[in-house]
Design a protein around this motif. Structure first.
Motif, PDB file in Angstrom:
ATOM      1  N   GLY A  60      -6.187  -1.006  17.226  1.00 25.07           N
ATOM      2  CA  GLY A  60      -4.834  -0.758  17.720  1.00 25.07           C
ATOM      3  C   GLY A  60      -4.723  -1.287  19.136  1.00 25.07           C
ATOM      4  N   ASN A  61      -4.420  -0.399  20.061  1.00 26.56           N
ATOM      5  CA  ASN A  61      -4.297  -0.826  21.449  1.00 26.56           C
ATOM      6  C   ASN A  61      -5.570  -0.617  22.257  1.00 26.56           C
ATOM      7  OD1 ASN A  61      -1.711  -1.805  21.347  1.00 26.56           O
ATOM      8  ND2 ASN A  61      -0.834   0.258  21.587  1.00 26.56           N
ATOM      9  N   PHE A  62      -6.542   0.038  21.614  1.00 24.58           N
ATOM     10  CA  PHE A  62      -7.774   0.331  22.329  1.00 24.58           C
ATOM     11  C   PHE A  62      -8.717  -0.860  22.256  1.00 24.58           C
ATOM     12  CE2 PHE A  62     -12.080   2.028  22.707  1.00 24.58           C
ATOM     13  CZ  PHE A  62     -11.955   2.811  23.837  1.00 24.58           C
ATOM     14  N   VAL A  63      -8.993  -1.435  23.410  1.00 24.57           N
ATOM     15  CA  VAL A  63      -9.877  -2.603  23.450  1.00 24.57           C
ATOM     16  C   VAL A  63     -11.257  -2.155  23.940  1.00 24.57           C
ATOM     17  CG1 VAL A  63     -10.199  -4.918  24.328  1.00 24.57           C
ATOM     18  CG2 VAL A  63      -7.897  -4.001  24.037  1.00 24.57           C
ATOM     19  N   PHE A  64     -12.293  -2.595  23.224  1.00 23.63           N
ATOM     20  CA  PHE A  64     -13.659  -2.297  23.671  1.00 23.63           C
ATOM     21  C   PHE A  64     -14.030  -3.337  24.722  1.00 23.63           C
ATOM     22  CE2 PHE A  64     -13.355  -0.506  19.456  1.00 23.63           C
ATOM     23  CZ  PHE A  64     -14.020   0.694  19.555  1.00 23.63           C
ATOM     24  N   LYS A  65     -13.451  -3.194  25.913  1.00 21.40           N
ATOM     25  CA  LYS A  65     -13.572  -4.313  26.846  1.00 21.40           C
ATOM     26  C   LYS A  65     -14.824  -4.266  27.714  1.00 21.40           C
ATOM     27  CE  LYS A  65     -10.376  -2.480  30.362  1.00 21.40           C
ATOM     28  NZ  LYS A  65      -9.895  -1.231  29.713  1.00 21.40           N
ATOM     29  N   GLY A  66     -15.192  -3.083  28.193  1.00 20.80           N
ATOM     30  CA  GLY A  66     -16.358  -3.024  29.080  1.00 20.80           C
ATOM     31  C   GLY A  66     -17.419  -2.118  28.483  1.00 20.80           C
ATOM     32  N   PRO A  67     -18.501  -1.933  29.222  1.00 23.87           N
ATOM     33  CA  PRO A  67     -19.593  -1.089  28.720  1.00 23.87           C
ATOM     34  C   PRO A  67     -19.136   0.331  28.384  1.00 23.87           C
ATOM     35  CG  PRO A  67     -19.919  -1.692  31.035  1.00 23.87           C
ATOM     36  CD  PRO A  67     -18.810  -2.525  30.518  1.00 23.87           C
ATOM     37  N   GLN A  68     -18.155   0.840  29.139  1.00 26.32           N
ATOM     38  CA  GLN A  68     -17.722   2.207  28.868  1.00 26.32           C
ATOM     39  C   GLN A  68     -17.024   2.336  27.519  1.00 26.32           C
ATOM     40  OE1 GLN A  68     -16.230   2.435  32.916  1.00 26.32           O
ATOM     41  NE2 GLN A  68     -16.414   4.658  32.746  1.00 26.32           N
ATOM     42  N   GLN A  69     -16.495   1.213  27.007  1.00 22.59           N
ATOM     43  CA  GLN A  69     -15.851   1.260  25.697  1.00 22.59           C
ATOM     44  C   GLN A  69     -16.809   0.831  24.589  1.00 22.59           C
ATOM     45  OE1 GLN A  69     -14.232  -0.405  28.391  1.00 22.59           O
ATOM     46  NE2 GLN A  69     -13.199   1.526  28.858  1.00 22.59           N
ATOM     47  N   ILE A  70     -17.565  -0.243  24.868  1.00 21.72           N
ATOM     48  CA  ILE A  70     -18.538  -0.728  23.888  1.00 21.72           C
ATOM     49  C   ILE A  70     -19.509   0.397  23.530  1.00 21.72           C
ATOM     50  CG2 ILE A  70     -20.506  -2.287  23.572  1.00 21.72           C
ATOM     51  CD1 ILE A  70     -18.128  -3.902  23.305  1.00 21.72           C
ATOM     52  N   TYR A  71     -19.756   1.229  24.509  1.00 18.20           N
ATOM     53  CA  TYR A  71     -20.614   2.399  24.296  1.00 18.20           C
ATOM     54  C   TYR A  71     -20.264   3.134  23.007  1.00 18.20           C
ATOM     55  CZ  TYR A  71     -22.311   7.182  25.033  1.00 18.20           C
ATOM     56  OH  TYR A  71     -22.900   8.411  24.874  1.00 18.20           O
ATOM     57  N   PHE A  72     -18.956   3.303  22.758  1.00 21.11           N
ATOM     58  CA  PHE A  72     -18.547   4.050  21.557  1.00 21.11           C
ATOM     59  C   PHE A  72     -18.904   3.299  20.287  1.00 21.11           C
ATOM     60  CE2 PHE A  72     -15.630   5.676  24.829  1.00 21.11           C
ATOM     61  CZ  PHE A  72     -16.021   6.997  24.767  1.00 21.11           C
ATOM     62  N   LEU A  73     -18.782   1.989  20.363  1.00 24.16           N
ATOM     63  CA  LEU A  73     -19.150   1.152  19.225  1.00 24.16           C
ATOM     64  C   LEU A  73     -20.643   1.325  18.933  1.00 24.16           C
ATOM     65  CD1 LEU A  73     -17.578  -0.862  17.560  1.00 24.16           C
ATOM     66  CD2 LEU A  73     -18.336  -2.673  19.086  1.00 24.16           C
ATOM     67  N   VAL A  74     -21.435   1.292  19.995  1.00 27.02           N
ATOM     68  CA  VAL A  74     -22.881   1.448  19.842  1.00 27.02           C
ATOM     69  C   VAL A  74     -23.205   2.839  19.289  1.00 27.02           C
ATOM     70  CG1 VAL A  74     -25.069   1.544  21.081  1.00 27.02           C
ATOM     71  CG2 VAL A  74     -23.389  -0.177  21.684  1.00 27.02           C
ATOM     72  N   LEU A  75     -22.519   3.833  19.858  1.00 29.32           N
ATOM     73  CA  LEU A  75     -22.766   5.213  19.411  1.00 29.32           C
ATOM     74  C   LEU A  75     -22.467   5.359  17.926  1.00 29.32           C
ATOM     75  CD1 LEU A  75     -23.542   8.060  20.346  1.00 29.32           C
ATOM     76  CD2 LEU A  75     -21.121   8.500  20.739  1.00 29.32           C
ATOM     77  N   ALA A  76     -21.331   4.804  17.502  1.00 29.85           N
ATOM     78  CA  ALA A  76     -20.981   4.871  16.082  1.00 29.85           C
ATOM     79  C   ALA A  76     -22.047   4.175  15.252  1.00 29.85           C
ATOM     80  CB  ALA A  76     -19.619   4.219  15.857  1.00 29.85           C
ATOM     81  N   GLY A  77     -22.499   3.020  15.735  1.00 28.45           N
ATOM     82  CA  GLY A  77     -23.554   2.286  15.036  1.00 28.45           C
ATOM     83  C   GLY A  77     -24.809   3.125  14.895  1.00 28.45           C
ATOM     84  N   ILE A  78     -25.223   3.764  15.975  1.00 28.09           N
ATOM     85  CA  ILE A  78     -26.443   4.575  15.932  1.00 28.09           C
ATOM     86  C   ILE A  78     -26.275   5.723  14.943  1.00 28.09           C
ATOM     87  CG2 ILE A  78     -27.938   6.131  17.242  1.00 28.09           C
ATOM     88  CD1 ILE A  78     -27.350   4.478  19.701  1.00 28.09           C
ATOM     89  N   ILE A  79     -25.108   6.361  14.975  1.00 24.92           N
ATOM     90  CA  ILE A  79     -24.908   7.508  14.096  1.00 24.92           C
ATOM     91  C   ILE A  79     -24.989   7.064  12.629  1.00 24.92           C
ATOM     92  CG2 ILE A  79     -23.216   9.219  13.324  1.00 24.92           C
ATOM     93  CD1 ILE A  79     -22.357   9.466  16.267  1.00 24.92           C
TER      94      ILE A  79
END
Lengths: 270, 569
Positions: free
Chosen positions: B388-407
């Motif tokens: 949507g409007n949420f961009v995984f632009k910096g480490p603080q956002q990419i973090y969530f992508l990584v977290l989801a991946g780990i889970i």
């Protein structure tokens, strides 16, 4: 369980020969194992007994001959297929999965009777859950049957020798075999342990209705529980029959004790 | 066990010489000088001094530990002091030698500054030698006392000291992260001095570490024990609450920590995903794969090629469309690599997979593929993923992508571990022939392990590409495979929490210490050797996890090993 084929023999080997290069380890060996019998294969060290086992379980490809399980040829099949068809085994030098628990060892034994795959496991489907619970229950029962109740979560490597032997048998039983191959199950045991194991093998047939094919060194064990004995020497069958017949056979005595023993006996008889 | 029946003066000498040689090594590779500005405690103790004296401390500890078993405590204390003196003498010897000879021709690091450090604050040579001997002997004595302490206390003290060390190292990061927050100021002023922890902070963390450890190791106080006594439903409730709480903390972390620590955490997280994958291949299935980076590269390059909007633009998909393709291609590569190596075991497998990893890297670098994947220039302008409007632009956002991946990946690994598939893998690891004789189809079981592990690496690679926004071949060196393997070994082969701990130690810690970069490999090597010698099962060993499944108290050490099963033959 199986729609019994008409053959009265569960296992037949027909002129089985196994060569390693120039060495013939098993030569022209034919045996017929009747249903629900205890059938022993004996012979001096290096007579080709374990090689013969390895041929039956598919670990070695036979050079010549045929092996029939319930009248159906199993030559050339992979070991894991042969287990599925109903032959399982133990090893002369115990080969457990050392760093798995006793329970896990037995559950691995049940592997060929289970179906769950990658997706079933990941999504924890009801079918997988049921199967897993059943496998667990069966494994628990088998451990109790072989007298290992209370040791379920112990690593195999931590069990004492005698219990490792019995765990190996439980693992073999978990595949629900029709035919169980035991390779020197009493090796390294003291007389009382040996007697216990002998009774145990006898019970396998009585309680579970399994046919047992046995390699054994201890004559007392063999003579007590076998229905039929085949004697191998240099890979060839030199005698076959009921325990008392085999015991009296001069060729057997020769193979085991050397030529001198036979002549001595003959002189005594004369 | 009973081979060390005697402990003589000769042994004492041996430990001392080892301590001296290791200390000199640490000095000559430049660690002491590099770490000298990193103060841990109140401008008094810095990391360089810790590096200088830790060999003496460790060897005095080992020596005293051995001596104690044979002879009296007094003898053990004397031993530790002698080891300290010998170690100190070596360092003093180096100082004398360095002052009178030009060692720099061979050992670049022997600079005047270093010699100055080795003077330990004393002006004259005699004073410096004395200082070295005295401090070394004292450190040795401390090591000896450590060995004589009851195990419970020495363990607790070790945790306390480690916490002090960690907090000291974290000073810079804490200041960067929280420096301008109101709530932090009084805390920061209390725990930190200008350089390093304040004395108050040191005492606080030391005590905190000791108390925490004692609390954890005392059975009665253990929270798990109390929960285990509750009825089943309440147990579940407690677990769910704990998990939600943990998740909430993890979700809040990047906001709380800010950009730089989030960056470190995403890097660690990407390694955790890879670690979980390689753990399936190496830890569960026992297939030693040294070319694991190849799958990581395939994942990254697939996302790169499919999404880039730069010069090499192709279809310009978005990240979410490219992601499944990346995972699938990595998985297929896993299977393709798996097929030729089905018959190989152990060392041979390691060599072939090593080659495979290099092939991928060389192919990526090649001129032949340059028009498509950019050769050494890599692929640029990889757009950031967005929902949507949420961009995984910096480490603080990419973090969530990584977290989801780990889970997701962690959940899959955890499910597989205790299932039929996982048991088949472990059986294969223990004994391939027997596994086959128990009805396990080796080909499919092995390929499944390779495919699963590779798919995880593909995911990690995809996230890596999105995180950096550009990818270059040199990011996919052999060293990545080695890092991942090392973190598994350090954490505990086959253990899932071990992967996380291993990644934090091997990937996270070095990120915190910039001076460390040069010694990273040295540190890895030393750590691996030490682990193999002292704790081969890793920091968080794979438990016989059946214990958590069992309803009753697990069977414990009642059995005596009557007959040593296999060793005798």
């Amino acid at each position: 369980m199986t729609t019994a084929s008409q053959s009265e023999f569960i296992l037949e080997t027909i002129h089985v020969t196994k060569q390693f290069g120039g060495l013939t380890a098993v030569k022209d060996l034919s045996i017929q194992v009747p249903r629900k019998s205890i059938y022993s294969v004996i012979g001096p060290n290096g007579a080709g007994k374990t090689t013969f086992f390895n041929c039956i379980t598919g670990f070695y490809k036979v050079t010549e001959g045929d092996i029939l399980l319930d009248g159906e040829s199993i030559v050339g099949l992979r070991p894991d297929i042969i287990v599925k068809k109903g032959i399982s085994r133990t090893y002369q030098n115990i080969r457990l999965f050392q760093n798995l628990t006793a329970l896990e060892n037995v559950m691995v034994g049940h592997h060929p009777r289970m179906k769950a795959g990658w997706f079933g496991a990941v999504f924890n489907t009801p079918g997988t859950r049921r199967e897993e619970a059943e496998a667990r229950k069966l494994a628990m029962e088998l451990l109790e049957f072989v007298g290992l109740k209370g040791y379920e979560y112990e690593l195999a490597t931590n069990l004492p020798y005698g219990q490792q032997r019995r765990l190996e048998i439980a693992r073999a039983l978990a595949s629900e075999p029709k035919l169980l191959l035991l390779d020197e199950p009493t090796a390294g045991m003291n007389p009382s342990e040996t007697e216990e194991m002998t009774n145990f093998i006898d019970n396998l047939r009585k309680d579970l209705g399994i046919t047992v094919l046995l390699i054994e060194h201890d004559m007392r064990v063999v003579m007590t529980i076998s229905d039929i004995i085949t004697v191998l020497d240099y890979g060839q069958k030199i005698a076959e029959g009921k325990p008392e017949e085999v015991r009296a056979n001069p060729r057997v005595i020769e193979a085991y004790l050397g030529r001198g023993a036979v002549t001595e006996q003959e002189t005594q008889a004369a | 066990m009973d081979k060390e029946l005697k402990f003589t003066w000769k042994d004492m000498l041996k430990y001392g010489v080892i301590a001296g040689v290791v200390a000199i090594y640490v000095i000559l590779v430049g660690m002491v000088e590099a770490f000298n500005e990193r103060y841990i405690i109140a401008e008094t103790i810095n990391l360089g001094q810790i590096a200088l004296f830790s060999p003496v401390f460790l060897l005095a500890y080992f020596a005293a530990n051995n001596a104690r078993k044979i002879k009296s405590s007094l003898f053990a204390i004397i031993t530790s002091i002698v080891v300290g003196l010998i170690g100190g003498a070596f360092v003093a010897g180096l100082l004398v030698l360095g002052t009178h000879m030009n060692l720099r021709a061979v050992f670049l690091n022997v600079s005047p500054e270093l010699l100055d450090i080795l003077h330990l604050g004393q002006e004259g040579m005699a004073g410096a030698i004395a200082a070295n001997l005295i401090i070394s002997a004292t450190v040795g004595l401390l090591g000896g006392l450590f060995a004589l302490m009851p195990h419970k206390w020495s363990n607790a003290l070790l945790v306390g000291l480690s916490l002090v060390l960690l907090m000291g190292i974290l000073q810079e990061l804490m200041t960067i992260t929280f420096g301008n927050k109101d709530w932090y100021k009084p805390i920061g002023e209390f725990i930190y001095a200008k350089k390093g922890l304040s004395w108050g902070g040191t005492a606080l963390f030391l005590v905190l570490g000791i108390v925490l450890n004692l609390w954890r190791s005392s059975d009665k106080l253990r929270p798990g024990k109390k929960v285990a006594k509750l009825p089943r439903q309440q147990q579940m409730a407690v677990q769910i609450v704990a998990m939600l709480l943990g998740l909430a903390i993890l979700l809040a972390l990047p906001k709380f920590l800010g950009s730089y620590p989030s960056e470190i955490l995403t890097t660690v997280g990407i390694y955790i995903i890879m670690g979980l994958g390689l753990n399936i291949v190496v830890g569960f299935a026992g297939l030693l794969d040294l070319g694991y980076v190849a799958f990581f590269a395939i994942g990254a390059y697939t996302v790169g090629i499919l999404t880039t909007t730069g010069k090499l633009a192709t279809v310009e998909w978005n990240f979410w469309m490219a992601l499944p393709v990346a995972i699938f291609l990595a998985m297929m590569a896993g299977v393709l690599l798996g097929i030729p190596v089905l018959k190989m075991r152990g060392d041979y497998l390691a060599i072939v997979t090593l080659g495979f990893g290099e092939i991928i890297r060389v192919v990526v670098l090649s001129d032949w593929l340059k028009p498509y994947i950019g050769g050494a220039q890599g692929i640029l302008q990889i757009p950031k993923p967005k929902i949507g409007n949420f961009v995984f632009k910096g480490p603080q956002q990419i973090y969530f992508l990584v977290l989801a991946g780990i889970i997701i990946v962690g959940y899959i690994a955890w499910r597989l571990r205790d299932a039929r598939v996982g048991r088949a893998w472990k059986a294969m690891r223990e004994d391939e022939d027997v596994a086959e004789a128990m009805g396990i189809h080796l080909v499919s079981t092995k390929l499944l392990a390779f495919a699963t592990g590779a798919a995880f690496a593909g995911l990690a690679g995809a996230i890596f590409a999105a995180k950096l926004g550009s990818i270059f071949p040199h990011s996919f060196n052999l060293i990545v495979s080695i890092n991942v393997l090392s973190l598994i070994i350090v954490g505990g082969i086959g253990s899932l929490p071990g992967v996380i701990v291993g990644a934090l130690i091997l990937v996270g810690l070095p990120e915190l210490l910039r001076e460390f970069a040069d010694f990273r490999m040295l540190f890895y090597g030393a750590l691996l050797v030490a682990m193999m010698l002292v704790k081969p099962e890793g920091f968080v060993p794979e438990k016989t996890h059946a214990r958590e499944l069992s309803e009753k108290e697990p069977f414990s050490s009642e059995i005596e090993p009557e007959a040593p099963a296999r060793e005798t033959i």
